[in-house]
Design an enzyme around this catalytic site. Structure first.
Site, short mmCIF file in Angstrom:
data_model
loop_
_atom_site.label_atom_id
_atom_site.label_comp_id
_atom_site.label_asym_id
_atom_site.label_seq_id
_atom_site.Cartn_x
_atom_site.Cartn_y
_atom_site.Cartn_z
N HIS A 1 30.53 32.97 44.05
CA HIS A 1 30.51 32.82 42.60
C HIS A 1 31.94 32.74 42.07
CE1 HIS A 1 30.61 37.11 43.56
NE2 HIS A 1 31.32 37.28 42.46
N ILE B 1 26.90 41.08 34.08
CA ILE B 1 26.22 42.25 33.52
C ILE B 1 27.23 43.30 33.04
CG2 ILE B 1 25.95 43.59 35.67
CD1 ILE B 1 22.98 43.97 34.86
N VAL C 1 29.47 41.25 45.36
CA VAL C 1 28.24 40.50 45.60
C VAL C 1 28.59 39.36 46.55
CG1 VAL C 1 26.39 39.11 44.59
CG2 VAL C 1 27.30 41.08 43.32
N ASN D 1 36.69 36.11 44.02
CA ASN D 1 37.05 37.21 44.91
C ASN D 1 36.45 36.94 46.28
OD1 ASN D 1 38.37 38.72 42.87
ND2 ASN D 1 36.40 39.42 42.12
N HIS E 1 34.17 33.49 38.69
CA HIS E 1 34.22 34.20 37.41
C HIS E 1 34.96 33.33 36.39
CE1 HIS E 1 33.36 38.43 38.90
NE2 HIS E 1 33.71 37.85 40.03
#
Ligand code: 5GP
Ligand code: ZN
Length: 112
Positions: free
Chosen positions: A99, A30, A95, A86, A101
């Site tokens: 995940h 986002i 978050v 991360n 990136h």
């Protein structure tokens, strides 16, 4: 369920899905920091790398393979891209749902 990525995966929160299979879902960040900034997210909620178990090894490998395909689709394969996970607050994880990136193309700002 308060996790934003779980909500995106379940469809409760809308986001254009770029790729989905049994294990992972990919959508654009986002707040992109480069012209391509995609998140490859595990479908199962896992807080971070710290919570990975030995049986998750192929899942993590799969995340990288999906990132590789998306990088190719985005035209990044030749010039290069970054894959970043991360882990924990001091690494800037905001978050807490695992995940990867995928960052490439023109950088909007520098990331270490
Ligand atoms: P982290 O800092 O945890 O490694 O990365 C979390 C990323 O998720 C951030 O780059 C942030 O911009 C992105 N993000 C946070 N909330 C949302 C959201 O609701 N939708 C999308 N597409 N990305 C989000
Ligand atoms: Zn989650």
């Amino acid at each position: 369920m308060s996790c934003i990525f779980c909500k995106i995966i379940s469809g409760e929160s809308s986001s254009k899905i770029l790729f989905r299979d049994d294990l992972v879902t990919a959508f654009r960040d986002i707040h992109p920091i480069a012209s391509t900034h995609i998140l490859i997210v595990t479908n199962r909620h896992i807080d971070s790398v710290n919570e990975l178990e030995p049986e998750d090894e192929s899942l993590v490998g799969h995340m990288v393979m999906v990132a590789k395909e998306l990088a190719k689709q985005e035209g990044l394969a030749e010039r290069g891209y970054r894959l970043i996970i991360n882990t924990g607050a001091h690494a800037g994880q905001t978050v807490f749902h695992l995940h990867l990136h995928l960052i490439g193309g023109r950088l909007a700002r520098f990331v270490a």
